[in-house]
Enzyme design. Structure first.
Site, PDB file in Angstrom:
ATOM      1  N   SER A   1      -3.750  -0.565  -6.156  1.00 24.23           N
ATOM      2  CA  SER A   1      -2.740  -0.280  -5.145  1.00 24.23           C
ATOM      3  C   SER A   1      -2.392  -1.552  -4.389  1.00 24.23           C
ATOM      4  CB  SER A   1      -3.265   0.766  -4.163  1.00 24.23           C
ATOM      5  OG  SER A   1      -4.253   0.176  -3.334  1.00 24.23           O
ATOM      6  N   LYS A   2      -1.335  -1.448  -3.604  1.00 23.23           N
ATOM      7  CA  LYS A   2      -0.912  -2.582  -2.793  1.00 23.23           C
ATOM      8  C   LYS A   2      -2.018  -2.971  -1.816  1.00 23.23           C
ATOM      9  CE  LYS A   2       2.566  -3.666   0.698  1.00 23.23           C
ATOM     10  NZ  LYS A   2       1.925  -4.955   1.002  1.00 23.23           N
ATOM     11  N   ARG A   3      -2.751  -1.959  -1.342  1.00 24.28           N
ATOM     12  CA  ARG A   3      -3.835  -2.243  -0.401  1.00 24.28           C
ATOM     13  C   ARG A   3      -4.923  -3.136  -1.025  1.00 24.28           C
ATOM     14  NH1 ARG A   3      -5.554   2.788   0.411  1.00 24.28           N
ATOM     15  NH2 ARG A   3      -3.459   3.530  -0.042  1.00 24.28           N
TER      16      ARG A   3
ATOM     17  N   GLY B   1      -4.429  -5.435  -3.178  1.00 22.00           N
ATOM     18  CA  GLY B   1      -3.889  -6.792  -3.143  1.00 22.00           C
ATOM     19  C   GLY B   1      -4.029  -7.398  -1.758  1.00 22.00           C
ATOM     20  N   ASP B   2      -3.715  -6.616  -0.727  1.00 18.76           N
ATOM     21  CA  ASP B   2      -3.813  -7.114   0.653  1.00 18.76           C
ATOM     22  C   ASP B   2      -5.271  -7.437   0.993  1.00 18.76           C
ATOM     23  OD1 ASP B   2      -1.135  -6.696   0.831  1.00 18.76           O
ATOM     24  OD2 ASP B   2      -1.269  -4.803   1.942  1.00 18.76           O
TER      25      ASP B   2
END
Ligand code: GLU
Length: 512
Positions: A262-264, A266-267
């Protein structure tokens, strides 16, 4: 089944930036099409007006172009099967909805959201299907006249697919084999909504795949649950014989555990999940992209290709042409692929090593400018030589600044730890002597200068490590960097000596 031309489509919905998993789907479509002399279609599935995001379609085009994923037919490219944007195909969908209504495979339903909600509240496992449809407000339970009156009076309606219960539906997937599910678990899916005069994803998707003569539907695993319905729809239209083959690609998984990337993630772990930087038009949030983070498109392509596919041997570095040459679904995995972003960096490192010093210098120039360097003042050959000395150490072009920035800017400070260790009261005098030695060098070539300087150090009985590191401190500002005499060879006598002088003036012996 008869043999036909390979035609594949990548069919994103413009609801935001393309996720890296979507990029892999596009890539596999592209590789498969090219491998088999087929066509690659880009179809924009924008029938969900609620979720439309401005800029998303341009983003998709730009991302694919950056990666070198070429489209044969699409909104920009044109083609014989257009329009390639679903919002421009309303007439086609209307006709096809009509076909299903006329042959009794679909029906009109008037149930309002409130009515459906009420039903769900009183029937815990409510599903609109063969077991309940005769209790609902639809064209099966009303007279033709009632239906016409309601439509004429402007009542909103949907068209639902009539799923026949108790049948085994077989989804034949190239990776997974035959997956059978019973039609009783399916509901009577909405195919069309009069409110916006648009079909839903399911109808538009299969009508277009049929009309565009798509041979293989290659998409993410998250669409597998829709496949049985799609099989039934092909059948209802009488298209089963030419239905495309399915390939549902495994998920991309989190780098450090189970579950979907998920994008999370990556963050949290510091890597992009989008090909290009994305500026969210609503929130103003900026999400990082591979391009802006300094990845080369060929490295991203290579990295993604190997997330779910392998060439059958231990080859790793493969250009998009080599990937095309070797790609097949026989070597695709059915289980999820862990997203190893460290491996992504490694690919970038490898691809950077393949660039010539001149190409890298070209890429480095904007970084130099961002750091306030007047690049016009330097000979391109000097920039290339400097880059060549440090490139093995970098994974991104921007890292060149850390490793080679000193070639373009004299030190304005000196690493205090190194000063403490290497600089002493007699060092200014020794550096003055060094300047004299350098002045009389017969040659600045690394291999010729080095023995002369080393002989002087030995002759005087100086401490080799201290003197050489003090020299380095003056030239570089820290005790790091490539071989000292390689540096001075390209820097030349004037600059080298000027830096030693600067060091003598500015480096202070630390007070104990
Ligand atoms: N529009 C769907 C998506 O956004 C397409 C799925 C498919 O390829 O059938 O991914």
């Amino acid at each position: 089944m008869h043999h036909r031309k390979v035609r594949v489509r990548f069919a994103p919905s413009p609801t935001g930036p393309l996720h890296i998993g979507g990029v892999r789907t596009a890539l596999y479509n592209y590789l498969f099409a090219r491998r088999n002399g087929g066509d690659m279609i880009l179809r924009i599935e924008d029938t969900d007006s609620q979720r439309f995001v401005p800029g998303a379609e341009d983003y998709i085009n730009e991302a694919l172009a950056w990666l070198g994923i070429k489209i044969d037919e699409g909104v920009r490219e044109g083609g014989a099967f257009g329009p390639y944007k679903q919002s421009e195909r309303r007439d086609i969908y209307r006709q096809h909805v009509r076909m299903l209504l006329d042959n009794g495979k679909a029906y009109i339903a008037f149930d309002t959201p409130e009515e459906l909600e009420a039903k769900r509240n009183t029937h815990p496992n409510f599903q609109y299907d063969a077991s309940t449809r005769m209790e609902m407000r639809n064209s099966l339970t009303m007279s033709a006249e009632q239906v016409r009156d309601l439509i004429d009076s402007g009542e909103k309606y949907v068209v639902r697919f009539m799923v026949e219960p108790g049948r085994d539906v077989v989804v034949d997937d190239l990776l997974r084999g035959k997956v059978t599910i019973n039609s009783s678990v399916l509901d009577d899916k909405v195919l069309y909504k009069s409110a916006d005069d648009l079909p839903t994803y399911h109808l538009a998707n299969i009508v277009d795949d049929h009309l565009m003569e798509v041979s293989h539907v290659i998409r993410g695993e998250e669409w597998l649950p829709s496949a049985p319905l799609h099989v039934l729809l092909y059948e209802a239209f009488g298209w089963s014989d030419t239905a495309p083959r399915f390939v549902h690609l495994p998920l991309l998984l989190k780098p450090d555990g189970k579950g979907k990337l998920s994008k999370r993630d990556g963050d949290r772990l510091g890597f992009p999940v989008f090909p290009l930087e994305w500026h969210d038009p609503k929130s103003g949030d900026i999400s990082s992209g591979y391009r802006e983070s300094g990845y080369l498109p060929e490295a991203v392509v290579n990295f993604l290709a190997l997330l779910g596919w392998n060439p059958g041997d231990d080859s790793e570095i493969m250009s998009i042409d080599e990937l095309t040459e070797r790609f097949s679904f026989d070597r695709c995995s059915r289980s999820g692929a862990k997203f190893d972003f460290e491996k992504g960096k490694w690919f970038n490192h490898k691809y950077l090593q393949d660039k010539s010093n001149e190409q890298l210098a070209e890429l480095f120039i904007p970084v130099l400018r961002d750091n306030g360097i007047d690049t016009e003042a330097f000979d391109p050959a000097y920039i290339a030589a400097a880059v060549g000395m440090v490139k093995e150490r970098i994974s991104f072009v921007r890292d060149l600044w850390d490793h080679a920035g000193f070639f373009f800017r004299r030190p304005d400070s000196y690493d205090p730890k190194a000063v403490k260790k290497r600089w002493s009261d007699d060092m200014p005098r020794i550096m003055e002597e060094l300047i004299e030695v350098l002045r009389t060098l017969p040659s600045w070539k690394s291999a010729e200068a080095e023995p002369v300087v080393l002989a002087w150090i030995a002759d005087k009985g100086y401490h080799l490590g201290n003197v050489m590191n003090a020299f380095r401190l003056c030239v570089v500002g820290a005790c790091k960097g490539p071989h000292m005499f390689d540096i001075t060879e390209i820097m030349g006598p004037d600059e080298t000596i000027a830096r030693i002088r600067l060091g003598i003036e500015n480096i202070k012996t630390p007070q104990a």
